[in-house]
Write a protein that holds these residues in place. Structure first.
Motif, PDB file in Angstrom:
ATOM      1  N   VAL A  65       0.842  -1.200   0.000  1.00  0.00           N
ATOM      2  CA  VAL A  65       0.000   0.000   0.000  1.00  0.00           C
ATOM      3  C   VAL A  65       0.879   1.252   0.000  1.00  0.00           C
ATOM      4  O   VAL A  65       0.677   2.171  -0.798  1.00  0.00           O
ATOM      5  CB  VAL A  65      -0.969  -0.010   1.208  1.00  0.00           C
ATOM      6  CG1 VAL A  65      -1.679   1.326   1.360  1.00  0.00           C
ATOM      7  CG2 VAL A  65      -1.975  -1.144   1.066  1.00  0.00           C
ATOM      8  N   ALA A  66       1.878   1.287   0.872  1.00  0.00           N
ATOM      9  CA  ALA A  66       2.766   2.452   0.958  1.00  0.00           C
ATOM     10  C   ALA A  66       3.645   2.572  -0.287  1.00  0.00           C
ATOM     11  O   ALA A  66       3.836   3.676  -0.814  1.00  0.00           O
ATOM     12  CB  ALA A  66       3.629   2.344   2.213  1.00  0.00           C
ATOM     13  N   LEU A  67       4.156   1.459  -0.762  1.00  0.00           N
ATOM     14  CA  LEU A  67       5.010   1.480  -1.950  1.00  0.00           C
ATOM     15  C   LEU A  67       4.240   1.973  -3.172  1.00  0.00           C
ATOM     16  O   LEU A  67       4.757   2.739  -3.982  1.00  0.00           O
ATOM     17  CB  LEU A  67       5.593   0.091  -2.189  1.00  0.00           C
ATOM     18  CG  LEU A  67       6.634  -0.043  -3.294  1.00  0.00           C
ATOM     19  CD1 LEU A  67       7.801   0.910  -3.087  1.00  0.00           C
ATOM     20  CD2 LEU A  67       7.114  -1.489  -3.382  1.00  0.00           C
TER      21      LEU A  67
ATOM     22  N   ALA B 236       0.737  14.253 -17.114  1.00  0.00           N
ATOM     23  CA  ALA B 236       1.701  14.415 -16.027  1.00  0.00           C
ATOM     24  C   ALA B 236       1.144  15.375 -14.983  1.00  0.00           C
ATOM     25  O   ALA B 236       0.467  16.354 -15.318  1.00  0.00           O
ATOM     26  CB  ALA B 236       3.017  14.940 -16.588  1.00  0.00           C
ATOM     27  N   ARG B 237       1.430  15.083 -13.721  1.00  0.00           N
ATOM     28  CA  ARG B 237       1.022  15.964 -12.632  1.00  0.00           C
ATOM     29  C   ARG B 237       1.889  15.663 -11.412  1.00  0.00           C
ATOM     30  O   ARG B 237       2.499  14.605 -11.325  1.00  0.00           O
ATOM     31  CB  ARG B 237      -0.465  15.783 -12.288  1.00  0.00           C
ATOM     32  CG  ARG B 237      -0.796  14.404 -11.764  1.00  0.00           C
ATOM     33  CD  ARG B 237      -2.265  14.223 -11.515  1.00  0.00           C
ATOM     34  NE  ARG B 237      -2.496  12.906 -10.906  1.00  0.00           N
ATOM     35  CZ  ARG B 237      -3.570  12.574 -10.257  1.00  0.00           C
ATOM     36  NH1 ARG B 237      -4.548  13.436 -10.136  1.00  0.00           N
ATOM     37  NH2 ARG B 237      -3.696  11.379  -9.730  1.00  0.00           N
ATOM     38  N   VAL B 238       1.941  16.621 -10.507  1.00  0.00           N
ATOM     39  CA  VAL B 238       2.674  16.440  -9.264  1.00  0.00           C
ATOM     40  C   VAL B 238       1.668  16.036  -8.197  1.00  0.00           C
ATOM     41  O   VAL B 238       0.636  16.695  -8.029  1.00  0.00           O
ATOM     42  CB  VAL B 238       3.395  17.743  -8.860  1.00  0.00           C
ATOM     43  CG1 VAL B 238       4.074  17.584  -7.512  1.00  0.00           C
ATOM     44  CG2 VAL B 238       4.396  18.137  -9.939  1.00  0.00           C
ATOM     45  N   THR B 239       1.952  14.938  -7.496  1.00  0.00           N
ATOM     46  CA  THR B 239       1.034  14.453  -6.473  1.00  0.00           C
ATOM     47  C   THR B 239       1.781  14.035  -5.214  1.00  0.00           C
ATOM     48  O   THR B 239       2.979  13.774  -5.239  1.00  0.00           O
ATOM     49  CB  THR B 239       0.249  13.212  -6.962  1.00  0.00           C
ATOM     50  OG1 THR B 239       1.169  12.141  -7.210  1.00  0.00           O
ATOM     51  CG2 THR B 239      -0.566  13.506  -8.200  1.00  0.00           C
ATOM     52  N   ARG B 240       1.018  13.963  -4.142  1.00  0.00           N
ATOM     53  CA  ARG B 240       1.484  13.333  -2.915  1.00  0.00           C
ATOM     54  C   ARG B 240       0.292  12.593  -2.314  1.00  0.00           C
ATOM     55  O   ARG B 240      -0.721  13.194  -1.978  1.00  0.00           O
ATOM     56  CB  ARG B 240       2.029  14.351  -1.929  1.00  0.00           C
ATOM     57  CG  ARG B 240       2.388  13.770  -0.561  1.00  0.00           C
ATOM     58  CD  ARG B 240       3.303  12.570  -0.618  1.00  0.00           C
ATOM     59  NE  ARG B 240       4.689  12.967  -0.748  1.00  0.00           N
ATOM     60  CZ  ARG B 240       5.661  12.111  -1.006  1.00  0.00           C
ATOM     61  NH1 ARG B 240       5.398  10.834  -1.181  1.00  0.00           N
ATOM     62  NH2 ARG B 240       6.880  12.521  -1.098  1.00  0.00           N
ATOM     63  N   HIS B 241       0.423  11.279  -2.249  1.00  0.00           N
ATOM     64  CA  HIS B 241      -0.591  10.428  -1.630  1.00  0.00           C
ATOM     65  C   HIS B 241      -0.189  10.157  -0.183  1.00  0.00           C
ATOM     66  O   HIS B 241       0.942   9.754   0.078  1.00  0.00           O
ATOM     67  CB  HIS B 241      -0.686   9.087  -2.353  1.00  0.00           C
ATOM     68  CG  HIS B 241      -1.237   9.170  -3.734  1.00  0.00           C
ATOM     69  ND1 HIS B 241      -0.490   9.606  -4.817  1.00  0.00           N
ATOM     70  CD2 HIS B 241      -2.458   8.850  -4.219  1.00  0.00           C
ATOM     71  CE1 HIS B 241      -1.248   9.559  -5.909  1.00  0.00           C
ATOM     72  NE2 HIS B 241      -2.432   9.096  -5.580  1.00  0.00           N
ATOM     73  N   ILE B 242      -1.112  10.356   0.732  1.00  0.00           N
ATOM     74  CA  ILE B 242      -0.904  10.013   2.130  1.00  0.00           C
ATOM     75  C   ILE B 242      -1.893   8.888   2.447  1.00  0.00           C
ATOM     76  O   ILE B 242      -3.102   9.064   2.333  1.00  0.00           O
ATOM     77  CB  ILE B 242      -1.179  11.217   3.062  1.00  0.00           C
ATOM     78  CG1 ILE B 242      -0.405  12.466   2.621  1.00  0.00           C
ATOM     79  CG2 ILE B 242      -0.908  10.840   4.516  1.00  0.00           C
ATOM     80  CD1 ILE B 242       1.082  12.349   2.672  1.00  0.00           C
ATOM     81  N   CYS B 243      -1.355   7.739   2.812  1.00  0.00           N
ATOM     82  CA  CYS B 243      -2.194   6.581   3.131  1.00  0.00           C
ATOM     83  C   CYS B 243      -2.104   6.304   4.626  1.00  0.00           C
ATOM     84  O   CYS B 243      -1.023   6.339   5.211  1.00  0.00           O
ATOM     85  CB  CYS B 243      -1.745   5.349   2.356  1.00  0.00           C
ATOM     86  SG  CYS B 243      -1.909   5.550   0.584  1.00  0.00           S
ATOM     87  N   SER B 244      -3.253   6.031   5.234  1.00  0.00           N
ATOM     88  CA  SER B 244      -3.271   5.736   6.668  1.00  0.00           C
ATOM     89  C   SER B 244      -4.401   4.764   6.966  1.00  0.00           C
ATOM     90  O   SER B 244      -5.111   4.329   6.058  1.00  0.00           O
ATOM     91  CB  SER B 244      -3.445   7.026   7.480  1.00  0.00           C
ATOM     92  OG  SER B 244      -4.727   7.570   7.245  1.00  0.00           O
ATOM     93  N   ASN B 245      -4.550   4.458   8.237  1.00  0.00           N
ATOM     94  CA  ASN B 245      -5.611   3.546   8.681  1.00  0.00           C
ATOM     95  C   ASN B 245      -5.583   2.245   7.890  1.00  0.00           C
ATOM     96  O   ASN B 245      -6.618   1.703   7.529  1.00  0.00           O
ATOM     97  CB  ASN B 245      -6.989   4.188   8.572  1.00  0.00           C
ATOM     98  CG  ASN B 245      -7.096   5.499   9.330  1.00  0.00           C
ATOM     99  OD1 ASN B 245      -6.184   5.884  10.053  1.00  0.00           O
ATOM    100  ND2 ASN B 245      -8.189   6.197   9.159  1.00  0.00           N
TER     101      ASN B 245
END
Length: 132
Positions: A17-19, A67-76
């Motif tokens: 999931v994190a990878l 193309a786009r700049v992203t940041r995914h934050i995964c939790s729970n």
């Protein structure tokens, strides 16, 4: 199955999931596709009922997106072990992009153990809400 074996499966699947989030943010589409079983399938959070089937089709879908700049934050992240070769999981997702408000959603995953290790058999995203 021992408690130690169960925890190892949970950790391996949570790592996927994190990878997935990190490779996605890096634009490493081959790396993302390689996290799927050869016949795995995915549905993006913006289109949870539109399945893309097969590792090659998944790669093509990622290569086709702008193309786009992203940041995914995964939790729970919660992984439930079904057997020594199958697990399911759910995680919360917060997506930041450079050009829009954050989006909040979740992923429901099915994992399988392959010769290459744990892989996504199915990954279905959905959005709970998105900013305007």
């Amino acid at each position: 199955m021992t408690a130690q074996e169960r925890r190892a499966i949970e950790a391996d699947c949570a790592r996927l999931v994190a990878l997935y989030a990190n490779l996605n943010d890096a634009g490493d589409w081959q790396g993302v596709a390689d996290l799927y079983a050869p016949d795995g399938r995915m549905a993006r959070p913006t289109a949870p009922d539109d399945w893309v089937q097969g590792r090659e089709a998944i790669l093509a879908a990622f290569l086709a997106r702008p193309a786009r700049v992203t940041r995914h934050i995964c939790s729970n992240v919660v992984i439930d072990v079904v057997s020594a070769t199958e697990a399911v999981g759910e995680s919360a997702m917060l997506l930041f992009t450079g050009d829009s408000a954050p989006k909040v959603g979740s992923f429901h995953d099915r994992f399988i153990l392959s010769a290459a290790g744990w892989r996504f058999a199915e990954r279905r995203g959905s959005l709970i809400f998105q900013g305007s």
